[in-house]
Write a protein that holds these residues in place. Structure first.
Motif, PDB file in Angstrom:
ATOM      1  N   GLU A  78     157.429  10.919  38.310  1.00 13.85           N
ATOM      2  CA  GLU A  78     157.717   9.641  38.963  1.00 13.85           C
ATOM      3  C   GLU A  78     156.504   8.721  38.922  1.00 13.85           C
ATOM      4  O   GLU A  78     156.621   7.522  38.647  1.00 13.85           O
ATOM      5  N   LEU A  79     155.313   9.257  39.187  1.00 14.18           N
ATOM      6  CA  LEU A  79     154.110   8.428  39.195  1.00 14.18           C
ATOM      7  C   LEU A  79     153.854   7.781  37.843  1.00 14.18           C
ATOM      8  O   LEU A  79     153.422   6.630  37.754  1.00 14.18           O
ATOM      9  N   ARG A  80     154.096   8.521  36.757  1.00  9.35           N
ATOM     10  CA  ARG A  80     153.811   8.000  35.417  1.00  9.35           C
ATOM     11  C   ARG A  80     154.986   7.210  34.841  1.00  9.35           C
ATOM     12  O   ARG A  80     154.894   6.689  33.733  1.00  9.35           O
ATOM     13  N   GLY A  81     156.096   7.144  35.547  1.00 12.01           N
ATOM     14  CA  GLY A  81     157.246   6.394  35.049  1.00 12.01           C
ATOM     15  C   GLY A  81     157.807   6.955  33.766  1.00 12.01           C
ATOM     16  O   GLY A  81     158.342   6.214  32.937  1.00 12.01           O
ATOM     17  N   ALA A  82     157.702   8.285  33.560  1.00 14.80           N
ATOM     18  CA  ALA A  82     158.181   8.911  32.329  1.00 14.80           C
ATOM     19  C   ALA A  82     159.703   8.872  32.299  1.00 14.80           C
ATOM     20  O   ALA A  82     160.366   9.485  33.135  1.00 14.80           O
ATOM     21  N   SER A  83     160.259   8.166  31.329  1.00 15.20           N
ATOM     22  CA  SER A  83     161.704   7.986  31.282  1.00 15.20           C
ATOM     23  C   SER A  83     162.433   9.130  30.605  1.00 15.20           C
ATOM     24  O   SER A  83     163.634   9.297  30.787  1.00 15.20           O
ATOM     25  N   ASN A  84     161.709   9.934  29.787  1.00 16.74           N
ATOM     26  CA  ASN A  84     162.373  11.047  29.105  1.00 16.74           C
ATOM     27  C   ASN A  84     161.419  12.229  28.972  1.00 16.74           C
ATOM     28  O   ASN A  84     160.248  12.156  29.345  1.00 16.74           O
ATOM     29  N   THR A  85     161.931  13.316  28.428  1.00 17.45           N
ATOM     30  CA  THR A  85     161.155  14.557  28.384  1.00 17.45           C
ATOM     31  C   THR A  85     159.965  14.471  27.449  1.00 17.45           C
ATOM     32  O   THR A  85     159.002  15.229  27.621  1.00 17.45           O
ATOM     33  N   GLN A  86     159.971  13.586  26.456  1.00 16.82           N
ATOM     34  CA  GLN A  86     158.783  13.436  25.621  1.00 16.82           C
ATOM     35  C   GLN A  86     157.689  12.658  26.334  1.00 16.82           C
ATOM     36  O   GLN A  86     156.514  13.005  26.249  1.00 16.82           O
ATOM     37  N   GLU A  87     158.035  11.619  27.047  1.00 17.77           N
ATOM     38  CA  GLU A  87     157.019  10.853  27.762  1.00 17.77           C
ATOM     39  C   GLU A  87     156.325  11.687  28.833  1.00 17.77           C
ATOM     40  O   GLU A  87     155.162  11.436  29.177  1.00 17.77           O
TER      41      GLU A  87
END
Length: 727
Positions: A78-87
């Motif tokens: 959540e902190l890094r705003g990773a939208s998918n499993t690669q991010e």
């Protein structure tokens, strides 16, 4: 007529469903406050005492494990705003990644690519990771765990470079939860999602829903995806529970982007030097208008957990994986006529139909061995993996389908342009039967020493069928058997309660070329699985009263018998190569105060071919001493998280990827790049929060995956906003 539901309409529907679910739950349970456990990061300031299940079956903490292990928790996602499993992998030291349509699971780790890595989903491998491990929207992900280096002793063949395990949300005992999200991004992207968990007496039900859609950054590229995950935790008796989990994933990308052609030398010379692009072609999509890739996946898991005694536990996992992947694209684009036109060629109609069934039984026991404290795990792993491919292609590099304007390519449709007729004709089918026995042990030796060992024996039977006209190099049927024995031996020394050092050796077994789910006669007829081994030294330290931790590791990996083309017979593949990787990894995290957190990682990799011969214009050329393509020498990252006030949180993250080569000759390359990300979280009220995120803040042009013919560029600057409601 095609019917579509907008993200906003879906969000309203989900919210209505959530309210109904909540009312029903309240009607069937006593009206009292339920306890809620808020879980934090698996690697927080005290995270070295936490467990990472992917690295051992013994439930060891990270400081007890003689290996470099990284855990990216839901909080950090959540902190890094990773939208998918690669991010999410941005937080794993040394890892780089890309999602080109033909191999969307492209990952490099410790000097090795996807063919030498295990990318697991809830601890399960489908033996087709470079293709099957497509990025999945992160809403349904609980955490990601990564192990550096060989780890076939855990999950079978593969994993010379490392293991990545995506773990999804499932019903648990953390209490009732309810959360909805509506997200918007530039280019019309949208998301609607819902997460619900309710306890009904002793039972727990969980439901995860997610829908995302919208245009991507290149012309004509549109993505639609949804995930549904449901799980049911049911106590069967005292100390005996069962969890049933079902997950369905769908993804479709229209007119996928395959890459941006680089400018050709005007003097007719071969490409060499740093990649060069016409800035006006960035974002141009040369694929046919109706090009697509689509994937539909169903996962079924049955999890039985039986506490036999205070010291013994039995776990059983039954699983089924069903996937259908479709491609219809024109995939190659090359500048022609003094870079005034782009030639489009190489059309592929492809379908993958894959089914995997498996059963895993694990027995763990804590006891004594020769008077010493000793924990052990024993298990049996069985799986059946069948994949059928339906390829139909037209290769026409020398005689392209058409020549188009580089800046405004003429529209075209797949079937008229390619000359391929609609319909799927099976080409090949692989069947894998695997049976494995595994064991692990940790024995406390005294004096602060502990010995950790693991061993796995696999019996793998492969039947490869050619479903088209047999030839001498591709017979109607080919069968073979592999019996690899892999393991790990590690020694951990406690220098103090907060400081450990370790040494370990581990091994892995890889397919010599390609993947067992698709490998055929030419790749496998003459030799066994290739072998890899690693030696690693490392240290793990907690500091500042447990508010921070740091880890460091140095390693050497060697993989022998890499498959190459026989210089004397191009129809044969022979094992004569060797690749090595020597590296350093460091990570640190410090919660400097209740409002300020800092983290970072740094990796250096010296990857080399020790013995490798490549065919160039029909002549064997040694590539000894060269670096494998797409492997950077340096990867680094850092992040700062600041809770400015009780209602405002800010985050800044930085990532650096060093120079990489596009080929084994190392004469085409791209320079290093840096990416900045900026995030903000606004707590509007106790139940409502707003998240804002800007990725690639400086709008850097970078190549996510290098190729000397068609580099795959990374996304430019993008912005998203998400409204979260807890109820």
């Amino acid at each position: 007529m095609k019917f579509q539901i907008s993200p906003l309409a879906q969000a309203l529907s989900l919210a209505l469903f959530a309210c109904t679910f909540q009312v029903q739950a309240q009607e069937t349970t006593p009206k009292k406050l339920q306890p809620v456990l808020v879980t934090g990061s698996a690697i927080t300031a005290s995270g070295l005492n936490e467990s990472a299940g992917s690295s051992s079956r013994l439930g060891l903490s990270l400081r007890e494990t003689p290996a470099s292990v990284s855990v990216v928790s839901r909080e950090e996602i959540e902190l890094r705003g990773a939208s998918n499993t690669q991010e999410i992998l941005k937080s794993v030291p040394g890892v780089i990644f890309a999602d080109p349509p033909g191999s969307a699971g492209t990952v490099f780790y410790r000097g090795f690519g996807s063919g030498s890595l295990s990318q697991l989903y809830n601890g399960i491998s489908v033996q087709y990771d470079a293709i099957a491990a497509r990025p999945v929207d992160s809403w349904i992900v609980e955490r990601v765990e990564a192990i550096g280096g060989p780890s076939s002793f855990l999950n079978g063949s593969g994993a010379v470079g490392g293991t990545l395990n995506v773990i999804t949300k499932i019903a648990d005992r953390s209490g009732d939860q309810a959360k909805a999200r509506i997200g918007l991004g530039d280019s019309g992207r949208g998301q609607a999602a819902l997460s619900l968990q309710r306890g009904l007496g002793e039972q727990v039900l969980r439901l995860e829903l997610n829908r995302s859609e919208g245009a991507l950054w290149t012309q004509g590229r549109d993505r639609q995806a949804w995930q549904v995950a449901a799980s049911w935790l049911l106590p069967l008796a005292q100390n005996l529970s069962h969890t049933l989990a079902v997950e369905r994933q769908h993804e479709k990308v229209s007119q996928p982007y395959w890459g941006t052609p680089q400018l050709q030398p005007l003097n007719g010379a071969a490409l060499a030097g740093q990649l060069t692009f016409d800035p006006s072609t960035l974002g141009v999509n040369y694929n046919v208008e109706d090009g697509r890739y689509q994937q539909d996946v169903t996962w079924l898991r049955s999890l039985l957990d039986w506490r036999l005694s205070e010291r013994s536990q039995l776990r059983h996992t039954f699983y089924h994986y069903d996937a259908l992947r479709d491609y219809e694209n024109v995939e190659t684009y090359t500048f022609k006529n003094s870079n005034s036109q782009v030639a489009r060629s190489n059309a592929l109609l492809q379908r993958h139909d894959q089914q995997v069934w498996g059963s895993r039984t694990e027995l763990s026991h804590s006891g004594k061995l020769g008077g010493l404290t000793s924990d052990s795990a024993l298990g049996l792993d069985w799986s059946y993996n069948r994949q059928t491919r339906f390829p139909n292609s037209v290769s026409a590099i020398q005689k392209p389908f058409d020549l188009v304007d580089p800046y405004a390519p003429a529209p075209a449709l797949f079937y008229p342009a390619s000359g391929i007729q609609p319909g799927y004709l099976p080409g090949a089918s692989n069947q894998l039967h695997s049976l494995a026995l595994f064991a692990e042990n940790r024995t406390v030796l005294g004096g602060g020493f502990a010995l950790v060992s693991a061993l796995r024996f696999d019996h793998i039977s492969l039947l490869a069928r050619n479903l088209r006209t047999p030839t001498a190099t591709n017979p109607a049927q080919f069968a073979t058997t592999f019996k690899p024995l892999t393991g790990r031996l590690g020694l951990v020394k406690d220098l103090s309660a907060d400081w450990q050092v370790y040494a370990q050796a581990s091994t892995a077994a890889d397919p010599p070329a390609g993947l067992l789910a698709t490998a055929g006669f030419s790749a496998l007829r003459d030799f066994e699985l290739t072998r890899g081994r690693q030696f690693e030294l490392g240290s793990k330290l907690s500091f500042d009263g447990g508010k921070g931790f740091a880890t460091a590791a140095v390693y050497e990996i060697r993989r022998r018998n890499i498959a190459i083309t026989d210089p004397n017979d191009k129809t044969k593949v022979i094992p004569v190569g060797e690749q090595s990787s020597l590296g350093l990894e460091m990570t640190a995290r410090w919660q400097a105060s209740s409002a300020l957190g800092l983290s970072g990682h740094l990796s250096h990799t010296r990857a080399r071919y020790e013995d490798f011969v490549e065919q160039v214009n029909g002549q064997p050329v040694s590539r000894a001493g060269q670096r494998p393509a797409n492997v950077p020498d340096w990867v680094a990252g850092a992040a700062l998280d600041w809770q400015a006030t009780s209602s405002i949180g800010l985050s800044l993250d930085w990532r650096y990827v060093g120079q990489r080569y596009a080929n084994t000759a190392n004469d085409v390359w791209d320079g290093g790049y840096q990416l900045l990300g900026l995030g903000a979280r606004l707590q509007l009220d106790p139940r409502l929060s707003l998240r804002l995120r800007v990725d690639n803040l400086t709008n850097t042009r970078y190549v996510a995956n290098l190729s000397s013919s068609l580099p795959y560029l990374g996304a430019p600057r993008s912005a998203t906003a998400a409204l979260d409601w807890s109820f």
